[in-house]
Design a protein around this motif. Structure first.
Motif, PDB file in Angstrom:
ATOM      1  N   LYS A  48     -30.620  13.817 -31.425  1.00  0.00           N
ATOM      2  CA  LYS A  48     -29.643  14.635 -32.138  1.00  0.00           C
ATOM      3  C   LYS A  48     -30.224  15.173 -33.439  1.00  0.00           C
ATOM      4  O   LYS A  48     -31.334  14.823 -33.834  1.00  0.00           O
ATOM      5  N   GLU A  49     -29.424  15.938 -34.105  1.00  0.00           N
ATOM      6  CA  GLU A  49     -29.811  16.505 -35.384  1.00  0.00           C
ATOM      7  C   GLU A  49     -29.640  15.448 -36.482  1.00  0.00           C
ATOM      8  O   GLU A  49     -28.795  14.572 -36.384  1.00  0.00           O
ATOM      9  N   HIS A  80     -28.179  13.814 -39.628  1.00  0.00           N
ATOM     10  CA  HIS A  80     -26.870  13.966 -40.250  1.00  0.00           C
ATOM     11  C   HIS A  80     -26.834  13.237 -41.588  1.00  0.00           C
ATOM     12  O   HIS A  80     -27.847  12.658 -42.008  1.00  0.00           O
ATOM     13  N   ASP A 116     -30.038  24.684 -31.780  1.00  0.00           N
ATOM     14  CA  ASP A 116     -29.032  23.719 -32.199  1.00  0.00           C
ATOM     15  C   ASP A 116     -29.124  22.463 -31.338  1.00  0.00           C
ATOM     16  O   ASP A 116     -28.606  22.419 -30.224  1.00  0.00           O
ATOM     17  N   GLU A 174     -27.767  19.628 -31.718  1.00  0.00           N
ATOM     18  CA  GLU A 174     -26.507  18.924 -31.560  1.00  0.00           C
ATOM     19  C   GLU A 174     -25.736  19.441 -30.343  1.00  0.00           C
ATOM     20  O   GLU A 174     -25.270  18.667 -29.516  1.00  0.00           O
ATOM     21  N   HIS A 184     -37.329  20.114 -36.459  1.00  0.00           N
ATOM     22  CA  HIS A 184     -36.055  20.192 -37.189  1.00  0.00           C
ATOM     23  C   HIS A 184     -36.045  19.197 -38.347  1.00  0.00           C
ATOM     24  O   HIS A 184     -35.634  19.523 -39.452  1.00  0.00           O
ATOM     25  N   THR A 216     -19.795  14.406 -37.008  1.00  0.00           N
ATOM     26  CA  THR A 216     -20.743  14.084 -38.060  1.00  0.00           C
ATOM     27  C   THR A 216     -21.153  15.366 -38.775  1.00  0.00           C
ATOM     28  O   THR A 216     -21.186  16.442 -38.192  1.00  0.00           O
ATOM     29  N   LYS A 274     -23.879  17.648 -40.455  1.00  0.00           N
ATOM     30  CA  LYS A 274     -25.330  17.830 -40.399  1.00  0.00           C
ATOM     31  C   LYS A 274     -25.896  17.818 -41.806  1.00  0.00           C
ATOM     32  O   LYS A 274     -25.353  18.436 -42.722  1.00  0.00           O
ATOM     33  N   LYS A 315     -28.487  19.308 -42.844  1.00  0.00           N
ATOM     34  CA  LYS A 315     -28.863  20.669 -43.212  1.00  0.00           C
ATOM     35  C   LYS A 315     -27.690  21.399 -43.868  1.00  0.00           C
ATOM     36  O   LYS A 315     -27.848  22.048 -44.907  1.00  0.00           O
ATOM     37  N   ASP A 316     -26.508  21.265 -43.264  1.00  0.00           N
ATOM     38  CA  ASP A 316     -25.321  21.938 -43.808  1.00  0.00           C
ATOM     39  C   ASP A 316     -24.960  21.397 -45.181  1.00  0.00           C
ATOM     40  O   ASP A 316     -24.572  22.139 -46.083  1.00  0.00           O
TER      41      ASP A 316
END
Length: 601
Positions: free
Chosen positions: A132-133, A135, A197, A199, A247, A399, A401, A403-404
């Motif tokens: 996953k990405e 978080h 993406d 996720e 990533h 969750t 991210k 990055k966000d």
RNA sequence: ACGCCGGUAGCUCAGUUGGAUAGAGCAUCGGAUUUCUAAUCCGACGGUCGUGGGUUCGAGUCCCGCCCGGCGUACCA
């Protein structure tokens, strides 16, 4: 450069020896200005042990004390405190002893010597799951781990930052199978894989897995193929992991965090041998602390119980034959001790895993895989909560991210930067293009997130509050960066080249704010000692905040002093030197926390 | 049930092997600005340190009981 606290400790210790006593001098910065600059709290405790009156003992300590070169006076106060009043010329001399800025500004040590002896330290940090990405849950481990690594590196140790990523396990069978279906040509061009993406890719794969029996079977077969080393499957798996790591490293690069990626898969054969070794021990002694229980291979350790009061084992091989995180943690420790030659291993992992690490460490000790010369530490940290104290989730409960979150922080920093530079008062600010402002906002935004995190005690939970962290007021990164930028601005205005500022000019400490700033700057050495000893990062943030505040007072038009237009050239040079060592201390301190400075804001 | 972590000013948080009158920021209120970047500074207000005992010259800190909250307690990491 030795800290003043260390110097005083040495002197008091010598005096204690002279009167036949033994103990920690307990030197601390004074709790109040009226108690001088430093105090010793040792007389009371020692007097009790020796059956003497505290004040009498204090008097004897003072009698044998040699601090004439450092102190104006030493007073005995209250029940037996020793209050040390430092000599301004001594402080000036200490400041003058700070070496000039080296050619390579990044190598500035402010006269602080590296530790001896040095050791090899592994810092286990960040460790996201590649399925996953990244978080928000990975933020603290990454930021704290990086700061710890920087501090230990600065101390001269060889630090290996291990990113123990999750790149192995059943879910990778599913992802590889899904990737092969969605992108059949992937095996021929693995290097071209781009997943924008991660996720949603995972969610799509999971949905298929849950609804499509054929795909489910395919996924399971893929796991087996992967474990058996099927080349084609491995190529796709590797492509996926590399894309996922890209990533991660986008974020690490942005945070300026350097890491060595060494995932679960690296340890597969090592886990096999760990289990084989333990299994052999079990066979040799079936009634020993390594036993089978409900089909699982277990290590039983004293002091750990289940909720029913039964012994709680560390499971190293599940009843289905699979391995779990205990298996891999044992394998990593062996690797780190035997191959990396680490003598200290620090796990930067959340507090909820405290029991797990206690068990793993206990097992390793019992097995004799790490002797007393190897330090195993779980540097646990508290949870990051939402502003309201709830678990940190999106509005729909997903969750967030990482990055966000970082983007949001930078955007907020950008807006603070804009707001505080009103268009009708451009003369208040240094000229700044939009691109420059973007770059500065990036630094401030990331600094704000890191600083806010690090300024809390490691073990406590904290509420993530963007407004608070990007604020110019209070113990925040923007306040600190502003103090630094202001000093740099003074340099530009005064037209001085900091690197060629003469270091042999006398430092004049006459004004109270000059004295206060001098003392605060020199305190860095003792804060650093504490930091290296305990790895309590908020000790450093608190100090830096005090330093920035002390500078603001020194610089204040009403309560402080003039710098550029000081009454005399000698005073001007002295104050510029104070500015310089302050800026360098701020920069070094922030650098140790993984926070970069800006030349203007 | 047991274990671990926490409960400190209205809010967010510090508080280094027990030390002097428990600190800081925010918020609120009052003051300072023809600016070496006021994006700042100064002051005021604000506390039974969850609670009850104990240890001692001295406890936010150590020990015991209790209340409240969070997390953990065999095959997820």
């Amino acid at each position: 450069m030795k800290s003043i606290l260390t110097i005083l400790s040495t002197r008091v210790l010598a005096s204690l020896h002279a009167i036949g006593a033994e103990g920690d001098p307990l030197i601390r910065p004074s709790t109040d200005d009226k108690f001088g600059d430093y105090q010793s709290n040792c007389a009371m405790g020692l007097a009790k042990k020796l059956g003497q009156k505290p004040r009498d003992l204090a008097a004897r300590i003072v009698e044998h004390l040699d601090v004439d070169d450092i102190c104006d006076k030493v007073e005995i106060a209250g029940p037996g405190f020793l209050n040390f009043h430092l000599k301004p010329p001594f402080l000036a001399k200490c400041l003058q002893d700070i070496p000039a800025l080296p050619q390579d500004a990044e190598a500035d040590r402010l006269g602080i010597a590296p530790a001896t002896p040095t050791e090899t330290v592994v810092v286990d940090m960040s460790s996201p799951n590649l399925a996953k990405e990244m978080h928000v849950g990975h933020l603290r481990s990454t930021v704290i781990g990086d700061a710890v690594a920087r501090v230990l590196e600065f101390a001269g140790h060889e630090v290996i930052r291990e990113n123990h990523v999750g790149d192995w396990g059943t879910q990778f069978g599913m992802l590889v199978a899904y990737l092969r279906r969605e992108n059949p040509a992937i095996a021929d061009h693995p290097e071209s894989l781009v997943i924008s993406d991660l996720e949603s890719f995972y969610i799509a794969a999971k949905k298929r897995f849950d609804t499509d029996e054929t795909f489910k079977t395919e996924s399971r077969e893929t796991v087996v193929a992967l474990q058996q080393g099927d080349p084609q499957t491995r190529v796709i798996w590797q492509a996926f992991c590399q894309e996922s790591l890209r990533h991660c490293h986008d974020i690490y690069d942005r945070l300026q965090v350097k890491l060595i990626d060494r995932g679960e898969s690296f340890y597969t054969d090592k886990m096999e041998s760990v289990v084989a070794t333990l299994d052999a021990m079990r066979e040799k002694d079936p009634q020993g602390f390594i036993r089978d229980s409900d089909g699982a291979l277990c290590v039983f350790l004293d002091g750990f119980n289940t909720r029913d009061g039964e012994p709680l084992p560390l499971i190293v091989r599940k009843s289905d034959g699979g391995f779990n995180y205990a298996t891999s943690d044992l394998a990593t420790i062996l690797h780190r001790v035997e191959s990396l030659k680490a003598t200290r291993i620090i796990y930067v992992v959340g507090i909820p895993q405290k029991q797990h690490f206690a068990m793993v460490f206990s097992a390793v000790r019992k097995l004799g895989w790490a002797g007393p010369d190897i330090s195993l530490e779980h540097l646990g940290f508290g949870s990051m909560l939402s502003k309201t104290g709830q678990p940190f989730k999106t509005r729909v409960g997903g969750t967030v991210k990482l990055k966000d979150l970082l983007n949001e922080a930078v955007a907020r920093a950008r807006s603070v930067l804009t707001q505080t530079t009103p268009e009708d008062q451009p003369q208040n600010r240094s000229a700044m293009t939009s691109d420059q402002a973007d770059a500065i906002a990036e630094t401030i935004g990331l600094a704000a997130v890191k600083y806010f995190d690090l300024s809390h005690a490691l073990s406590s939970d904290y509420k993530f509050d963007l407004d608070m962290m990007v604020s110019m007021e209070g113990n925040t990164a923007p306040y600190m960066l502003y103090a630094y930028a202001r000093i740099r601005s003074i340099g530009r205005k005064a037209d001085v080249d900091w690197s060629s500022l003469p270091t042999d000019v006398p430092i004049i400490l006459e004004h109270p704010t000059e004295m206060a700033l001098a003392k605060k700057v020199l305190q860095f050495a003792e804060v650093y000692d504490l930091l290296v000893r305990d790895l309590r990062l908020n000790v450093l943030t608190d100090y830096l905040y005090e330093l920035a505040k002390t500078f603001s007072r020194f610089y204040d038009k009403k309560h402080g002093v003039r710098i550029i237009d000081a009454p005399e050239e000698s005073v001007r040079l002295s104050r510029l030197r104070l500015c310089d060592v302050t800026a360098r201390t701020l920069k070094l301190g922030l650098h140790l926390l993984g926070i970069e400075t800006v030349e203007q804001m």
